[in-house]
Design an enzyme around this catalytic site. Sequence first.
Site, short mmCIF file in Angstrom:
data_model
loop_
_atom_site.label_atom_id
_atom_site.label_comp_id
_atom_site.label_asym_id
_atom_site.label_seq_id
_atom_site.Cartn_x
_atom_site.Cartn_y
_atom_site.Cartn_z
N THR A 46 34.33 35.24 38.42
CA THR A 46 35.64 35.03 39.02
C THR A 46 36.61 34.32 38.08
O THR A 46 37.83 34.46 38.21
CB THR A 46 35.49 34.24 40.33
N TYR A 137 21.50 35.01 37.85
CA TYR A 137 22.62 35.71 38.50
C TYR A 137 22.24 37.19 38.56
O TYR A 137 22.48 37.94 37.62
CB TYR A 137 23.89 35.47 37.69
N LYS A 165 21.38 33.68 42.31
CA LYS A 165 22.59 34.17 42.98
C LYS A 165 22.36 35.65 43.21
O LYS A 165 22.32 36.44 42.26
CB LYS A 165 23.84 33.93 42.13
N ILE A 208 27.47 31.36 46.47
CA ILE A 208 28.46 31.18 45.40
C ILE A 208 29.50 32.25 45.65
O ILE A 208 29.27 33.44 45.39
CB ILE A 208 27.81 31.32 44.01
#
Length: 296
Positions: A46, A137, A165, A208
């Site tokens: 992001t 991730y 994540k 997240i």
Amino acid sequence: MELKGIYVPLVTPFAEDGSVALDALEKLAGSVLDDGAAGLVALGTTGEPATLSAEERRAVVEVCAAVCAGRGGRLLVGAGGPDTRAAAEELAGLRARVPEAAAALVTPPSFVRPGEAGTVAYFRALAEASSVPLVVYHIPYRTGQQLSAAALLELAAVPGVVGVKYATGGLDEAAVELLAGRPEGFAVLSGEDAFLPALLALGGAGGILASAHLATARFVELAAAWEDGDVPRARALGHRLTALAAAAFAAPNPAVVKGVLHAQGRIPTPDVRLPLLPAGPVEVARALELATGLDH
């Protein structure tokens, strides 16, 4: 170390001249922590880290670290890369560069597609070298590397790997098996904003979430409702937050989130850097409407 709660992967605000608006970043970081976020992610997807210079990345991390230190939030730092030796070196020095870092958020090596065994070996090497714990991730639609439940459970058993994540585009059988079989202290965090309620219901530790910029306190409330066993409240709030999450991803992330934050006066521009393009007014207006409606 146990990761739990809502973490906000901060956008990188840009000023009118295209530079990073560090003052706006500092205020934004403080506001989401004040609203109950457990911590921040610096240089997550992001934050558009691929379009930031090395100097800009350092400045972003420094701001986030200072805000977390001042407010008691946990800081996760995006790190790693397909060059295992370079990633290991980066992680070995992370604690010295960023003493406030609680963990590093690391994807499987993108584009390489080393297979499950290679991915596990990659994380073993990084965990052994790293000065901070690692959060995997898992986002196969970006990395090109899918991981089975067996591979994820193998990663969960690696010393120094403390969580994942989970961002596979939804909730699949592998997620259910992982949640059922994970070792104690290993956190499964949602990386798909719209599926946070379902993951929490299955025992996930939190998320997240880019859309948590827009309603941090509500996402925190949702996680607390599931933890407290208040199913009616969790379900009702979860439906509303799922709608917001869907609207926030109506254009490539983080364009809509930045558009809403700019409309709210929280960042100076809605700008993203190429190859991303700004979100359209319809997408921004819809997300803003849903975010505003959560207060009523």
